[in-house]
Design a protein around this motif. Structure first.
Motif, PDB file in Angstrom:
ATOM      1  N   ARG A 190       0.540  -1.057  -0.179  1.00 24.14           N
ATOM      2  CA  ARG A 190       0.169   0.021  -0.009  1.00 24.14           C
ATOM      3  C   ARG A 190       1.165   1.268   0.032  1.00 24.14           C
ATOM      4  O   ARG A 190       1.890   1.366   0.591  1.00 24.14           O
ATOM      5  CB  ARG A 190      -0.889   0.233   1.169  1.00 24.14           C
ATOM      6  CG  ARG A 190      -1.826  -1.161   1.157  1.00 24.14           C
ATOM      7  CD  ARG A 190      -2.638  -1.012   2.488  1.00 24.14           C
ATOM      8  NE  ARG A 190      -1.983  -1.402   3.673  1.00 24.14           N
ATOM      9  CZ  ARG A 190      -2.067  -1.070   5.022  1.00 24.14           C
ATOM     10  NH1 ARG A 190      -3.198  -0.506   5.202  1.00 24.14           N
ATOM     11  NH2 ARG A 190      -1.552  -1.252   6.046  1.00 24.14           N
ATOM     12  N   THR A 191       0.282   2.348  -0.778  1.00 26.77           N
ATOM     13  CA  THR A 191       0.911   3.529  -0.634  1.00 26.77           C
ATOM     14  C   THR A 191       0.199   4.653   0.141  1.00 26.77           C
ATOM     15  O   THR A 191      -0.916   4.753  -0.266  1.00 26.77           O
ATOM     16  CB  THR A 191       1.508   3.864  -2.230  1.00 26.77           C
ATOM     17  OG1 THR A 191       2.399   3.101  -2.863  1.00 26.77           O
ATOM     18  CG2 THR A 191       2.002   5.516  -2.213  1.00 26.77           C
ATOM     19  N   ALA A 192       0.912   5.131   1.089  1.00 26.37           N
ATOM     20  CA  ALA A 192       0.081   6.108   1.807  1.00 26.37           C
ATOM     21  C   ALA A 192      -0.213   7.381   0.865  1.00 26.37           C
ATOM     22  O   ALA A 192       0.851   7.956   0.171  1.00 26.37           O
ATOM     23  CB  ALA A 192       1.024   6.530   3.096  1.00 26.37           C
TER      24      ALA A 192
ATOM     25  N   ASP B 159       7.345   4.356   9.530  1.00 25.50           N
ATOM     26  CA  ASP B 159       7.645   3.428   8.434  1.00 25.50           C
ATOM     27  C   ASP B 159       9.109   3.780   8.525  1.00 25.50           C
ATOM     28  O   ASP B 159       9.562   4.853   7.826  1.00 25.50           O
ATOM     29  CB  ASP B 159       7.112   3.597   7.314  1.00 25.50           C
ATOM     30  CG  ASP B 159       7.630   2.557   6.218  1.00 25.50           C
ATOM     31  OD1 ASP B 159       8.801   2.087   6.288  1.00 25.50           O
ATOM     32  OD2 ASP B 159       7.027   2.022   5.469  1.00 25.50           O
ATOM     33  N   LEU B 160      10.173   3.043   9.149  1.00 26.18           N
ATOM     34  CA  LEU B 160      11.466   3.542   9.336  1.00 26.18           C
ATOM     35  C   LEU B 160      12.246   3.430   8.152  1.00 26.18           C
ATOM     36  O   LEU B 160      13.240   3.891   7.806  1.00 26.18           O
ATOM     37  CB  LEU B 160      12.040   2.935  10.342  1.00 26.18           C
ATOM     38  CG  LEU B 160      11.494   3.069  11.909  1.00 26.18           C
ATOM     39  CD1 LEU B 160      12.338   2.171  13.095  1.00 26.18           C
ATOM     40  CD2 LEU B 160      11.218   4.363  12.161  1.00 26.18           C
TER      41      LEU B 160
ATOM     42  N   LEU C   6       6.039   9.014   8.536  1.00 26.54           N
ATOM     43  CA  LEU C   6       5.058   9.292   9.455  1.00 26.54           C
ATOM     44  C   LEU C   6       3.707   8.891   9.047  1.00 26.54           C
ATOM     45  O   LEU C   6       3.195   9.932   8.261  1.00 26.54           O
ATOM     46  CB  LEU C   6       5.334  10.273  10.562  1.00 26.54           C
ATOM     47  CG  LEU C   6       4.261  10.309  11.677  1.00 26.54           C
ATOM     48  CD1 LEU C   6       4.712   9.303  12.599  1.00 26.54           C
ATOM     49  CD2 LEU C   6       4.479  11.721  12.473  1.00 26.54           C
ATOM     50  N   VAL C   7       2.951   7.910   9.300  1.00 25.02           N
ATOM     51  CA  VAL C   7       1.941   7.495   8.659  1.00 25.02           C
ATOM     52  C   VAL C   7       0.717   7.279   9.566  1.00 25.02           C
ATOM     53  O   VAL C   7       0.669   6.867  10.592  1.00 25.02           O
ATOM     54  CB  VAL C   7       1.921   5.811   7.839  1.00 25.02           C
ATOM     55  CG1 VAL C   7       0.769   5.882   7.179  1.00 25.02           C
ATOM     56  CG2 VAL C   7       3.242   6.202   6.786  1.00 25.02           C
TER      57      VAL C   7
ATOM     58  N   GLN D 218      -4.225   4.890   4.454  1.00 29.15           N
ATOM     59  CA  GLN D 218      -3.037   5.287   4.895  1.00 29.15           C
ATOM     60  C   GLN D 218      -2.849   6.793   4.402  1.00 29.15           C
ATOM     61  O   GLN D 218      -3.242   7.314   3.087  1.00 29.15           O
ATOM     62  CB  GLN D 218      -1.692   4.475   4.568  1.00 29.15           C
ATOM     63  CG  GLN D 218      -1.896   3.186   5.003  1.00 29.15           C
ATOM     64  CD  GLN D 218      -0.626   2.370   4.759  1.00 29.15           C
ATOM     65  OE1 GLN D 218      -0.012   2.754   3.704  1.00 29.15           O
ATOM     66  NE2 GLN D 218      -0.217   1.474   5.487  1.00 29.15           N
ATOM     67  N   PHE D 219      -2.448   7.591   5.405  1.00 32.93           N
ATOM     68  CA  PHE D 219      -2.242   8.912   4.914  1.00 32.93           C
ATOM     69  C   PHE D 219      -0.793   9.406   5.528  1.00 32.93           C
ATOM     70  O   PHE D 219      -0.434   9.047   6.709  1.00 32.93           O
ATOM     71  CB  PHE D 219      -3.062  10.087   5.538  1.00 32.93           C
ATOM     72  CG  PHE D 219      -4.765   9.810   5.040  1.00 32.93           C
ATOM     73  CD1 PHE D 219      -4.898  10.427   3.919  1.00 32.93           C
ATOM     74  CD2 PHE D 219      -5.346   9.230   5.630  1.00 32.93           C
ATOM     75  CE1 PHE D 219      -6.282  10.329   3.406  1.00 32.93           C
ATOM     76  CE2 PHE D 219      -6.766   8.900   5.256  1.00 32.93           C
ATOM     77  CZ  PHE D 219      -7.161   9.647   3.846  1.00 32.93           C
ATOM     78  N   LEU D 220      -0.089   9.855   4.517  1.00 30.29           N
ATOM     79  CA  LEU D 220       1.451  10.186   4.854  1.00 30.29           C
ATOM     80  C   LEU D 220       1.365  11.806   5.597  1.00 30.29           C
ATOM     81  O   LEU D 220       0.774  12.749   4.979  1.00 30.29           O
ATOM     82  CB  LEU D 220       2.100  10.552   3.545  1.00 30.29           C
ATOM     83  CG  LEU D 220       3.499  11.102   3.551  1.00 30.29           C
ATOM     84  CD1 LEU D 220       4.477  10.333   4.642  1.00 30.29           C
ATOM     85  CD2 LEU D 220       4.469  11.312   2.260  1.00 30.29           C
TER      86      LEU D 220
END
Length: 345
Positions: free
Chosen positions: A196-198, A277-278, A283-284, A292-294
């Protein structure tokens, strides 16, 4: 909200830097007769809310009923007569009751699910306004079943009570059943397969500053200063009483001049957690079932401190919080105590 404000400010003054770091099985469940479900067996044990009986309905008189209910309908890691065991589980956000009904594999459909839900509502003193469900694989069936029930169906990972119950059943109940298949356990998405992509937050909802902060776990206990009355339009998830009382809960404070707008938006998104997400240095924000939101990108220092944030979450079974406020001196417009949704349920 003075108590939250004072606590957050005190920790900010001690550790403040932009992006800087510094439910369980109840014991008093009792039987309630299931006159409306003749096929359900009697609940035989008071000390444990689960039983070897096929189906049951139990109440916890020590907990107040809630209008927020939580639902799960799925197969379990058990084979019965060569077929998967299917169950409907229903509870509320306070854990004031638990209902389990097995479904024959040829009756796994929206009609049977709706029947169980309607019977439970009819016989409940506190009627639901919202029924949350987290399982995306069952979205269509659950959505169809609830579409003819007078409730709001809400896909959400904010099913904290259900998650705790399922964790307990996966740990203590299913492995003791004949036909248990451990290889069938775990519907969670492995992290290395998560593609998935934020999505970037709209500029109007982005915070101007972020800070990793912490609060004593004791503040969230029954005798603590933080409760549903002073969290703005936020929400508090249940806290496991077995967690160490002297622990600190890690959180993220979001500072923005549009705090009220951001808090209002978050209250409608089924905010379920924050995750650092290191690897991607992100920071998600996690919402709904799988959105998901960045929120922010992490530099080297922030990445290190975000690692400490994740370690703090892990030490408390995913417990953490989010506070939205204008600045470090203001009361929160919204405050959420959250628990990261467990994998494998």
């Amino acid at each position: 909200m003075t108590s939250i404000h004072n606590n957050i400010v005190s920790f900010l003054l001690f550790t403040f830097c932009i992006l800087h770091v510094n439910i369980d099985q109840a014991s008093s469940f009792v039987i309630k007769p299931l006159q409306y479900q003749k096929q359900c067996s009697s609940y035989l044990g008071v000390s444990s809310p689960d039983t070897t009986d096929a189906s049951f309905f139990i109440e916890n008189p020590d907990k107040q009923g809630s209008e927020d209910w939580e639902l799960d309908c799925y197969s379990r890691p058990v084979m019965v007569d060569g077929k998967k065991l299917w169950e409907i589980l229903l509870t509320d956000s306070n854990g004031s009751f638990r209902l389990c009904e097995r479904l024959p594999s040829n009756k796994v459909n929206s009609r049977e699910l709706r029947r169980v839900v309607e019977d439970a509502i009819e016989n409940s003193e506190v009627k639901p306004n919202i029924i949350r469900f987290f399982r995306g694989a069952m979205f269509n069936m659950i959505n169809i079943a609830l579409s003819e029930v007078d409730v709001i169906a809400r896909p959400s990972r904010c099913t904290f009570e259900m998650a705790s119950w399922l964790e307990d059943r996966n740990r203590n109940y299913y492995p003791k059943m004949e036909g248990y298949r451990p290889t069938m356990s775990g519907s969670g998405r492995a992290s290395f397969l998560d593609i998935r992509t934020a999505v970037k937050l709209p500029d109007s909802l982005r915070g101007e500053k972020y800070a990793f902060v912490s609060l004593p776990l004791a503040e969230f206990r029954e005798d603590g200063d933080i409760n549903d009355e002073n969290t703005g339009i936020g929400r508090l998830c249940p806290v496991d009483p077995e967690l160490p009382a002297d622990a600190f809960v890690q959180g993220v404070a979001i500072f923005t001049s549009r705090a009220n707008a951001l808090a209002s938006w978050l209250s409608g998104t089924e905010l379920s957690g924050l995750r650092a997400d290191l690897r991607k240095r992100d920071l998600v924000m996690e919402t709904d079932i799988d959105n998901q939101f960045l929120m922010a990108k992490l530099n080297d220092v922030q990445r290190e401190e975000a690692g400490a944030f994740e370690e703090g979450k892990d030490s408390l079974n995913g417990l953490h919080f989010v506070s939205v406020q204008v600045d470090e001196e203001s009361d929160p417009a919204g405050f959420w105590l959250l628990r990261e949704f467990p994998e494998g349920v």
